[in-house]
Design a protein around this motif. Structure first.
Motif, short mmCIF file in Angstrom:
data_model
loop_
_atom_site.label_atom_id
_atom_site.label_comp_id
_atom_site.label_asym_id
_atom_site.label_seq_id
_atom_site.Cartn_x
_atom_site.Cartn_y
_atom_site.Cartn_z
N HIS A 106 0.83 -1.20 0.00
CA HIS A 106 0.00 0.00 0.00
C HIS A 106 0.87 1.26 0.00
CE1 HIS A 106 0.38 -1.30 4.28
NE2 HIS A 106 0.62 -0.03 4.48
N LEU A 107 2.16 1.08 -0.35
CA LEU A 107 3.03 2.22 -0.56
C LEU A 107 2.99 2.61 -2.04
CD1 LEU A 107 6.07 1.01 1.57
CD2 LEU A 107 4.26 2.58 2.26
N TRP A 108 3.38 3.85 -2.33
CA TRP A 108 3.35 4.33 -3.71
C TRP A 108 4.60 3.86 -4.44
CZ3 TRP A 108 0.80 6.44 0.21
CH2 TRP A 108 -0.52 6.85 -0.04
N PHE A 109 4.40 3.17 -5.55
CA PHE A 109 5.43 2.42 -6.24
C PHE A 109 6.63 3.28 -6.65
CE2 PHE A 109 6.93 -0.20 -9.96
CZ PHE A 109 7.25 -1.33 -9.23
N ASP A 110 6.38 4.47 -7.17
CA ASP A 110 7.45 5.31 -7.71
C ASP A 110 7.99 6.33 -6.71
OD1 ASP A 110 7.67 4.27 -10.37
OD2 ASP A 110 5.72 5.17 -10.79
N LEU A 111 7.39 6.38 -5.53
CA LEU A 111 7.84 7.35 -4.53
C LEU A 111 8.82 6.71 -3.55
CD1 LEU A 111 4.55 9.22 -3.53
CD2 LEU A 111 6.31 9.93 -5.18
N PRO A 112 9.75 7.49 -3.01
CA PRO A 112 10.59 6.98 -1.93
C PRO A 112 9.73 6.61 -0.71
CG PRO A 112 11.48 9.02 -2.81
CD PRO A 112 10.11 8.86 -3.40
N VAL A 113 10.22 5.73 0.11
CA VAL A 113 9.49 5.30 1.30
C VAL A 113 9.12 6.50 2.16
CG1 VAL A 113 9.65 3.96 3.44
CG2 VAL A 113 10.58 3.02 1.30
N GLN A 114 10.05 7.42 2.31
CA GLN A 114 9.80 8.60 3.15
C GLN A 114 8.57 9.38 2.66
OE1 GLN A 114 13.07 11.35 3.31
NE2 GLN A 114 12.05 12.71 4.77
N GLU A 115 8.46 9.59 1.35
CA GLU A 115 7.33 10.36 0.83
C GLU A 115 6.02 9.58 0.95
OE1 GLU A 115 7.93 12.22 -2.96
OE2 GLU A 115 10.02 12.68 -2.53
N SER A 116 6.08 8.26 0.81
CA SER A 116 4.89 7.44 1.04
C SER A 116 4.42 7.59 2.48
CB SER A 116 5.18 5.97 0.74
OG SER A 116 5.26 5.73 -0.64
N PHE A 117 5.36 7.57 3.41
CA PHE A 117 5.02 7.74 4.83
C PHE A 117 4.39 9.11 5.08
CE2 PHE A 117 7.76 4.50 7.35
CZ PHE A 117 7.33 3.49 6.51
N GLU A 118 4.95 10.14 4.45
CA GLU A 118 4.42 11.50 4.65
C GLU A 118 3.01 11.63 4.08
OE1 GLU A 118 7.46 13.85 2.89
OE2 GLU A 118 8.81 13.74 4.64
N LEU A 119 2.74 10.95 2.97
CA LEU A 119 1.38 10.94 2.44
C LEU A 119 0.42 10.26 3.41
CD1 LEU A 119 1.85 10.18 -1.38
CD2 LEU A 119 0.74 12.19 -0.39
N LEU A 120 0.86 9.12 3.97
CA LEU A 120 0.03 8.42 4.95
C LEU A 120 -0.20 9.28 6.20
CD1 LEU A 120 1.54 4.82 4.65
CD2 LEU A 120 -0.76 5.54 3.96
N GLN A 121 0.80 10.06 6.57
CA GLN A 121 0.64 10.97 7.71
C GLN A 121 -0.52 11.93 7.47
OE1 GLN A 121 3.82 13.75 8.30
NE2 GLN A 121 2.98 14.54 10.22
#
Length: 345
Positions: A106-121
Motif C-alpha cells: 500500500h506504498l506508492w510504487f514510484d515514490l521513496p518510502v519517506q514520501e509514502s510515509f508522509e502521504l500516509l501521515q
C-alpha cells in the motif's frame, strides 16, 4: 477487540460459455452457482492477543479478513472490530486498524518510502510529534534508514515488507491484520519482522491477526490458533493443544553414557543409532513419554534425553494427504461435533 458471530459469505460464480456463439448467449443468460466462502464462523479476540488464523488455500481465510477490514460485506452474521461494524463504519474502522497483504503493497510504487510515509501521515492526520516518534522507533527496530529515501519499486522484498508493516502502524492502530507477511522472505528478514511484531505487541498491546502458510511464524508468534477448513471453523485453541490432537507419534532422543548392545524398549521403535546416540519413535497412545523415559532409566545410564514434538506443518500436511479435512480429523479426536458444527467443550 474482535467479535465474530455466525459470519458467512457467499459468492455468485457465473457460467460463461466458450466460443463466439457462447459469448453471444452470455449476454442473455447469466446462470450462476453459489460458492460458500465462509460458513457460520464465530470467534472473539481479546485486546493484545496475537492469533494465527490458519487453513489451506481456499478455506476462507482471506475472505474473513476482508470482512473484518470492511472490504467485503458479509452475507449473514455479524462482526465488530473495536466496537465498529467494518462494512458500515468503514472510515472509523480504517482509522483504528492496520492491514498488510504480503503480496501487495500500500506504498506508492514510484515514490521513496519517506514520501509514502508522509502521504500516509496526511491521510490519517497523524500529529507531527506522533509521526516523528513512530518513524524513529520503527527505524531503530526495522532499520528503515537504509532505504528510507529509496523508491519503493527499487526495494528488495524484505525491505518492502518492513516498510509496509511500519506504514500500517504509523497511525497507532489498535488491530493489525497480517496476511502472509513473510511470504518469500529469507530467514534473516523473517526473524527481524517477527521480533518487531512481538515487540510492538508487547509495548503497545496491538491486537494481531495473522494468516500465513509459514508455520514457523505461528510457532514464534502465536499461542492461540484458529483453524478454518472448507469455509468452516474446525479448531480454536492453543497451538500446543492442536499439536497434541493431530499428533500420533513423537521422537525421543537419548544420549547413553555408554554403548549398549540391546537398546530395544517395548512400544518404541529405534529409528536412528550412532554409537551411544539413539532415537526412538513412539505413540503416546501406546506408551506415555513418562513411562518410556522410566523404562530407559531402569535399564541404562544416560547423559541426555529430549522429546521432539512433531512439526505442526507436517501434521497438517499429513491430514490433507490422507484425504481428510481438518474438521474430520478433529471430530475423530472429539474436538468438534460435525453434525452441529460446533466445538465440544
Amino acid at each position: 477487540m474482535i467479535e465474530v458471530n455466525n459470519l458467512s459469505k457467499t459468492f455468485k460464480v457465473y457460467h460463461h460459455r466458450k466460443g463466439f456463439f457462447g459469448s453471444f448467449m452470455n449476454l442473455f443468460s447469466r446462470k450462476h452457482r453459489l460458492v460458500q466462502a465462509v460458513d457460520s464462523v464465530s470467534f472473539s479476540v481479546a485486546r493484545g492477543e496475537i492469533i494465527g488464523y490458519l487453513g489451506p488455500n481456499g478455506a476462507g481465510k482471506s475472505t474473513t479478513i476482508k470482512m473484518l477490514t470492511g472490504i467485503l460485506v458479509p452475507t449473514s452474521g455479524s462482526v465488530t472490530v473495536n466496537g465498529y461494524i467494518p462494512h458500515r463504519q468503514r472510515k472509523e474502522n480504517a482509522k483504528r486498524i492496520g492491514v498488510v497483504f504480503g503480496q501487495r503493497s500500500h506504498l506508492w510504487f514510484d515514490l521513496p518510502v519517506q514520501e509514502s510515509f508522509e502521504l500516509l501521515q496526511r491521510i490519517y492526520r497523524i500529529p507531527e510529534a506522533q509521526y516523528r516518534h513512530n518513524v524513529e522507533v520503527f527505524d531503530a527496530l526495522l532499520g528503515l534508514g537504509d532505504f528510507f529515501r529509496t523508491p519503493v519499486r527499487q526495494l528488495s522484498l524484505g525491505q518492502r515488507m518492513r516498510a509496509d508493516i511500519a506504514a500500517a502502524l504509523l497511525h497507532n492502530p489498535d488491530v493489525l491484520f497480517l496476511d502472509e507477511p513473510t511470504i518469500g522472505l529469507d530467514v534473516v528478514a523473517k526473524a527481524r519482522i517477527r521480533e518487531f511484531i512481538q515487540q510492538i505487541n508487547a509495548e503497545r498491546q496491538v491486537t494481531v491477526v495473522l494468516t500465513t502458510h509459514d508455520l514457523d511464524d505461528v510457532e514464534k508468534l502465536c499461542k492461540r490458533v484458529i483453524l478454518i477448513d472448507n469455509a468452516r471453523l474446525c479448531f480454536d485453541g492453543e497451538l500446543a493443544a492442536l499439536r497434541r490432537l493431530l499428533s500420533t507419534e513423537r521422537i525421543l532422543s537419548v544420549d547413553y553414557a555408554e554403548t549398549y548392545s540391546d537398546i530395544s524398549i517395548p512400544n518404541a521403535q529405534v529409528i536412528y543409532q550412532e554409537e551411544s546416540r539413539v532415537q526412538y519413535r513412539f505413540s503416546p497412545e501406546a506408551i506415555s513419554t513418562a513411562d518410556l523415559i522410566g523404562a530407559i532409566l531402569q535399564r541404562f545410564k544416560i547423559v541426555d534425553i529430549s522429546v521432539q514434538e512433531p512439526d505442526i506443518e507436517e501434521l497438517i500436511k499429513t491430514v490433507y494427504e490422507d484425504n481428510l479435512t481438518l474438521a474430520q480429523k478433529l471430530a475423530e479426536a472429539d474436538v468438534i461435533d460435525l453434525t452441529n458444527r460446533k466445538r465440544i467443550s
